[in-house]
Write a protein that holds these residues in place. Structure first.
Motif, PDB file in Angstrom:
ATOM      1  N   ALA A  51       0.814  -1.220   0.000  1.00 25.34           N
ATOM      2  CA  ALA A  51       0.000   0.000   0.000  1.00 25.34           C
ATOM      3  C   ALA A  51       0.849   1.273   0.000  1.00 25.34           C
ATOM      4  O   ALA A  51       0.384   2.330  -0.417  1.00 25.34           O
ATOM      5  N   GLN A  52       2.100   1.177   0.466  1.00 23.23           N
ATOM      6  CA  GLN A  52       2.966   2.354   0.516  1.00 23.23           C
ATOM      7  C   GLN A  52       3.530   2.711  -0.851  1.00 23.23           C
ATOM      8  O   GLN A  52       3.900   3.867  -1.091  1.00 23.23           O
ATOM      9  N   ILE A  53       3.641   1.735  -1.726  1.00 22.73           N
ATOM     10  CA  ILE A  53       4.335   2.002  -2.997  1.00 22.73           C
ATOM     11  C   ILE A  53       3.422   1.929  -4.211  1.00 22.73           C
ATOM     12  O   ILE A  53       3.804   2.401  -5.286  1.00 22.73           O
ATOM     13  N   ALA A  54       2.217   1.347  -4.073  1.00 18.07           N
ATOM     14  CA  ALA A  54       1.382   1.149  -5.258  1.00 18.07           C
ATOM     15  C   ALA A  54      -0.079   1.444  -4.964  1.00 18.07           C
ATOM     16  O   ALA A  54      -0.590   1.160  -3.886  1.00 18.07           O
ATOM     17  N   LYS A  55      -0.745   2.014  -5.959  1.00 19.61           N
ATOM     18  CA  LYS A  55      -2.194   2.119  -5.964  1.00 19.61           C
ATOM     19  C   LYS A  55      -2.706   0.997  -6.856  1.00 19.61           C
ATOM     20  O   LYS A  55      -2.246   0.836  -7.991  1.00 19.61           O
ATOM     21  N   VAL A  56      -3.635   0.205  -6.355  1.00 20.15           N
ATOM     22  CA  VAL A  56      -4.113  -0.970  -7.085  1.00 20.15           C
ATOM     23  C   VAL A  56      -5.563  -0.753  -7.512  1.00 20.15           C
ATOM     24  O   VAL A  56      -6.404  -0.345  -6.703  1.00 20.15           O
ATOM     25  N   LYS A  57      -5.841  -1.018  -8.780  1.00 17.76           N
ATOM     26  CA  LYS A  57      -7.198  -0.947  -9.307  1.00 17.76           C
ATOM     27  C   LYS A  57      -7.570  -2.290  -9.911  1.00 17.76           C
ATOM     28  O   LYS A  57      -6.708  -3.007 -10.423  1.00 17.76           O
ATOM     29  N   VAL A  58      -8.854  -2.623  -9.840  1.00 21.72           N
ATOM     30  CA  VAL A  58      -9.335  -3.869 -10.435  1.00 21.72           C
ATOM     31  C   VAL A  58     -10.522  -3.566 -11.342  1.00 21.72           C
ATOM     32  O   VAL A  58     -11.243  -2.585 -11.144  1.00 21.72           O
ATOM     33  N   MET A  59     -10.725  -4.415 -12.342  1.00 18.91           N
ATOM     34  CA  MET A  59     -11.867  -4.315 -13.223  1.00 18.91           C
ATOM     35  C   MET A  59     -12.706  -5.576 -13.040  1.00 18.91           C
ATOM     36  O   MET A  59     -12.321  -6.663 -13.444  1.00 18.91           O
ATOM     37  N   ARG A  60     -13.836  -5.418 -12.345  1.00 17.68           N
ATOM     38  CA  ARG A  60     -14.740  -6.556 -12.129  1.00 17.68           C
ATOM     39  C   ARG A  60     -15.751  -6.666 -13.265  1.00 17.68           C
ATOM     40  O   ARG A  60     -16.239  -7.735 -13.584  1.00 17.68           O
ATOM     41  N   LYS A  61     -16.106  -5.512 -13.861  1.00 15.67           N
ATOM     42  CA  LYS A  61     -16.989  -5.466 -15.014  1.00 15.67           C
ATOM     43  C   LYS A  61     -16.256  -4.747 -16.129  1.00 15.67           C
ATOM     44  O   LYS A  61     -15.481  -3.822 -15.879  1.00 15.67           O
TER      45      LYS A  61
END
Length: 489
Positions: free
Chosen positions: A290-300
């Motif tokens: 969490a300190q080094i990366a922003k994470v996004k996901v695509m569920r749709k």
């Protein structure tokens, strides 16, 4: 004990004649069509002496021209030539060649990196009926063979052991699994080398890609773009750091890594010293994800959303198959009620979804040793995107299907992006001991399904589609001429 004459008769079921394998050779057909013709690719540098011994045995029981040493021959050239020959023979009405093409199976002996190389080659051929692949465990982790019931221990190399494996290949069932496309973009450094990562530091499945996408703000001059594919997992953080330490040690002292058990023991030792398996109470914690990366996901399809990563998570795994780090299943088998409450599905290998699992800094890796142990289940998604900005670290460690590298992170306000998306499927061969599960198998567990689980390319721009059109070995998994295959698992 089976006599040699009987053994040779049975082995004819796997035999491919020279006129299909060697261009312009005389068309001498066997009296009958083999029921299970095979092409065998062996990494002779895997498993210490075992790779070389296995190569000799296969060449002694089959036509030597259908057995290939990956240290000497690139599989893309082999398969291009053979399928071109089969196509030409079929046009001339050769029914024997047509039967060979329809029933051909491929055996690859090596580690997960070697198996992934072959899968990439086959993906790039874009065949109407691609040959399914059986994997012989000759590496350290052997997650791919273990996932499909081929075991994780080095096989015997004598004639009887080879015959037994061939019989398993003949009786194996075909199973589709998802392929995953990965693309990584980073700003070219303002000073120093123009290549942020040395060519031998990257895994074989990632390659430089210089096409500029007009629709992506990062797709512009001054950025490096790498892309590739994987079938088992992408991971980042402490587990990749341990793997990188192991591979670095093996490159420096290859003579110390000629035994599978010793290799696995070295791996565990490095895990302890790096603070992954047991954690160290006397060293500061590694940088959390969490300190080094922003994470996004695509569920749709087409809808990105932020994924909250607990601050305690020091390693994250995007998992396609139920085997990681030599056979562990980080996703586990949660209760049906948990599936329903969180909108999750079972971890099928052909549903277009990837499982995202996290591990904490200290002791959490030990939960996988328990019968029902699992990591922190974060999400299932059609796509995952990591955005790294200037922050807590100047580098992190990443790993694709067992191949690790040290990834530099931004030194200024620019961004490094890693994006994973679904891209087609490949065919594997599975034994009755297969751990992987298909959503089309009536015996598989059922749960609630999202109607949008199928991954289509409708939301992609033409430029993005062009980027994804090829990610396999025919172009992108080629090794440079100076590459030593012993670096490959």
């Amino acid at each position: 004990m089976m006599g040699d004459s009987m053994l040779n008769h049975i082995l004819s079921e796997y035999y491919i004649p020279n006129y299909i394998l060697v261009p312009e050779s005389e068309a001498k057909k066997p009296p009958c069509v083999p029921s299970c013709p095979v092409l065998v690719f062996i990494n002779s540098k895997s498993g210490g002496q075992l790779g070389g011994n296995l190569l000799s045995t296969y060449r002694s029981v089959l036509n030597p021209n259908q057995v290939f040493d990956l240290g000497e021959t690139k599989p893309d050239k082999v398969l291009h030539q053979i399928y071109a020959t089969l196509g030409s023979l079929k046009q001339r009405g050769d029914d024997f060649a047509s039967a060979i093409e329809n029933s051909l199976r491929i055996i690859v002996a090596g580690g997960d990196g070697t198996a992934g190389w072959l899968l990439g080659v086959i993906s790039d051929l874009k065949l109407p009926h691609p040959p399914p692949v059986a994997t012989v465990p000759l590496g350290t982790g052997n997650n791919l063979p273990f996932s499909f019931g081929w075991g994780k221990k080095n096989p015997g190399t004598d004639r009887q052991s080879v015959f037994s494996f061939l019989e398993q290949v003949k009786n194996a069932t075909e199973m589709k699994i998802d392929s995953w496309h990965i693309i990584m973009r980073m700003r070219a450094p303002k000073e120093g080398s123009c290549d942020p990562i040395g060519p031998l530091e990257l895994p074989h499945s990632l390659h430089a890609f210089h096409r500029i996408s007009q629709t992506d703000k990062l797709g512009m001059d001054g950025y490096h773009t790498f892309r590739g594919g994987f079938w088992n997992y992408f991971s980042m953080g402490m587990d990749a750091q341990v793997s990188y330490a192991f591979h670095s040690e093996r490159k420096l002292h290859p003579e110390k890594f000629r035994n599978q058990l010793i290799n696995q023991g070295t791996y565990i030792k490095l895990g302890c010293t790096q603070g992954w398996m047991f954690g160290s109470l006397f060293r500061p914690s590694p940088t959390n994800i969490a300190q080094i990366a922003k994470v996004k996901v695509m569920r749709k399809q087409g809808q990105w959303e932020d994924l909250k990563i607990p601050r305690s998570i020091g390693s994250i795994v995007c998992l396609n198959l139920p085997s990681f780090s030599g056979g562990f299943n980080p996703w586990g088998t949660p209760y049906r009620k948990k599936f329903l409450d969180r909108g999750l599905t079972p971890p099928f290998v052909d549903d277009g979804l990837i499982e995202i699992v996290g591990f904490r800094n200290v002791l959490h890796g030990l939960v996988l040793l328990a019968p029902n142990g699992h990591g922190t289940r974060l999400a299932q998604a059609n796509a995952v995107r990591f955005e790294f900005k200037k922050g807590a670290a100047n580098h992190t460690f990443m790993r694709i299907d067992g191949e690790p590298w040290k990834q530099p992170l931004p030194a200024d306000d620019e961004t490094v992006v890693v994006e994973i998306s679904h891209f087609g499927q490949v065919s594997m061969l599975a034994t009755p001991l297969c751990r992987s599960r298909s959503m089309h198998d009536p015996s598989s567990p059922t749960a609630c399904y999202n109607e949008d689980n199928n991954s289509s390319d409708e939301g992609d721009s033409p430029d993005d589609l062009e980027e994804k059109r090829k990610f396999g070995a025919a172009d992108s998994f080629k090794f440079p001429d100076e590459f030593d295959i012993s670096y490959l698992s």
